[in-house]
Design an enzyme around this catalytic site. Structure first.
Site, PDB file in Angstrom:
ATOM      1  N   ASN A   8       2.753  -9.389  11.336  1.00 24.00           N
ATOM      2  CA  ASN A   8       3.575  -8.116  10.867  1.00 24.00           C
ATOM      3  C   ASN A   8       4.236  -8.219   9.498  1.00 24.00           C
ATOM      4  OD1 ASN A   8       4.178  -5.343  11.381  1.00 24.00           O
ATOM      5  ND2 ASN A   8       6.414  -6.063  11.603  1.00 24.00           N
ATOM      6  N   TYR A  73      -1.377  -2.910  -2.934  1.00 25.45           N
ATOM      7  CA  TYR A  73      -0.992  -2.859  -1.560  1.00 25.45           C
ATOM      8  C   TYR A  73      -2.250  -2.686  -0.716  1.00 25.45           C
ATOM      9  CZ  TYR A  73       1.095  -1.519   2.747  1.00 25.45           C
ATOM     10  OH  TYR A  73       1.302  -1.413   4.054  1.00 25.45           O
ATOM     11  N   LYS A  77      -4.218  -5.111   2.484  1.00 24.49           N
ATOM     12  CA  LYS A  77      -4.424  -4.721   3.439  1.00 24.49           C
ATOM     13  C   LYS A  77      -5.996  -4.566   3.843  1.00 24.49           C
ATOM     14  CE  LYS A  77      -0.208  -4.149   4.893  1.00 24.49           C
ATOM     15  NZ  LYS A  77       0.070  -5.187   5.867  1.00 24.49           N
ATOM     16  N   ILE A 106       5.005   4.909   9.188  1.00 23.97           N
ATOM     17  CA  ILE A 106       5.812   5.092  10.342  1.00 23.97           C
ATOM     18  C   ILE A 106       7.291   5.243   9.945  1.00 23.97           C
ATOM     19  CG2 ILE A 106       6.682   3.602  12.159  1.00 23.97           C
ATOM     20  CD1 ILE A 106       3.802   4.189  12.155  1.00 23.97           C
TER      21      ILE A 106
END
Length: 245
Positions: A8, A73, A77, A106
């Site tokens: 994570n 980013y 990913k 989130i």
């Protein structure tokens, strides 16, 4: 050895590709990509020895669709997404499963940063998702719980998208909200605080386990999952959670 590895660890950085410093690029890749690699490198041999294990790599919708300001980013990913599939094939006959999880926004500090950089309100960030709101840390926790459990025993090399319908919308890629403005684009990379699974609760921190060989990416251990997040159908498991310091 560990039964479950949750990679994570990540930081978030939004900036046009022609304005991004090479050092910022390297720093983000060190954590977002090398951190996942180190988790796989150090934990999967132990899983292989015991003939079972589940690895969950946290990717992002940015690893599936293109987004303005997300070159670095998104690249990180996307790397996690492909690394997951490669590792899944490599480990398929050992009893070790490897899957990736792809959240949209989130409701954490990461979303706060995304809103600030794009000059958006929380309501606007909510409205990006067809379901009408951002996800909550508990949503990620339950998805992780499923991928970690024997209920997902036929899944490996898969990408689970957790995005409130964002990527299902035509034209979901490109610009999320509005053009990036120099005045509202902070240079700081904020630490990801999506979800930590500790002592059976959805929290945003783990218990320090020890430092891996890489100076940036570290691993923390978390207690075995139990209520209220849920219980594994066939007993509790040892869990390792990779987070960014």
């Amino acid at each position: 050895g560990p039964d479950i590895l949750v990679n994570n660890a990540a930081i978030y950085h939004i900036e046009p590709v022609d304005e991004m410093d090479v050092e910022d690029w390297k720093h983000l890749m060190d954590i977002n990509v090398t951190g996942v690699f180190l988790g796989l490198k150090h934990c999967t041999p132990l899983m292989r020895e015991q003939g079972q294990g589940s690895v969950i790599n946290l990717s992002s919708v940015a690893g599936i669709i293109g987004l303005s300001g997300h070159t670095c980013y998104g690249a990180s990913k996307g790397a996690v997404r492909t690394m997951t599939k490669d590792a899944a094939i490599e480990l398929a006959d050992t009893g070790v499963r490897v899957n990736s999880l792809h959240p949209a926004y989130i409701d954490t500090q990461m979303a706060d940063y995304g809103a600030e950089v794009q000059g958006a309100t929380k309501d606007e960030l909510d409205a990006m998702h067809p379901i009408g709101h951002m996800g909550e840390p508990e949503d990620v926790a339950y998805a992780v719980l499923y991928l970690a459990s024997d209920e997902s025993k036929f899944m490996t090399g898969s990408e689970m998208v957790l995005d409130g319908g964002l990527t299902a919308r035509s034209g979901a890629g490109g610009r999320l909200l509005r053009p990036l403005q120099q005045s509202n684009r902070p240079r700081e990379c904020l630490q990801r605080t999506n979800v930590g699974l500790q002592a059976g609760n959805c929290r945003r921190n783990g218990v320090p386990l020890g430092e891996l060989e890489h100076p940036v990416a570290r691993v923390r251990a978390v207690a075995k999952l139990s209520e209220p997040v849920g219980e594994f159908p066939h007993g509790r498991r040892e869990v390792v959670l990779g987070v960014a310091h």
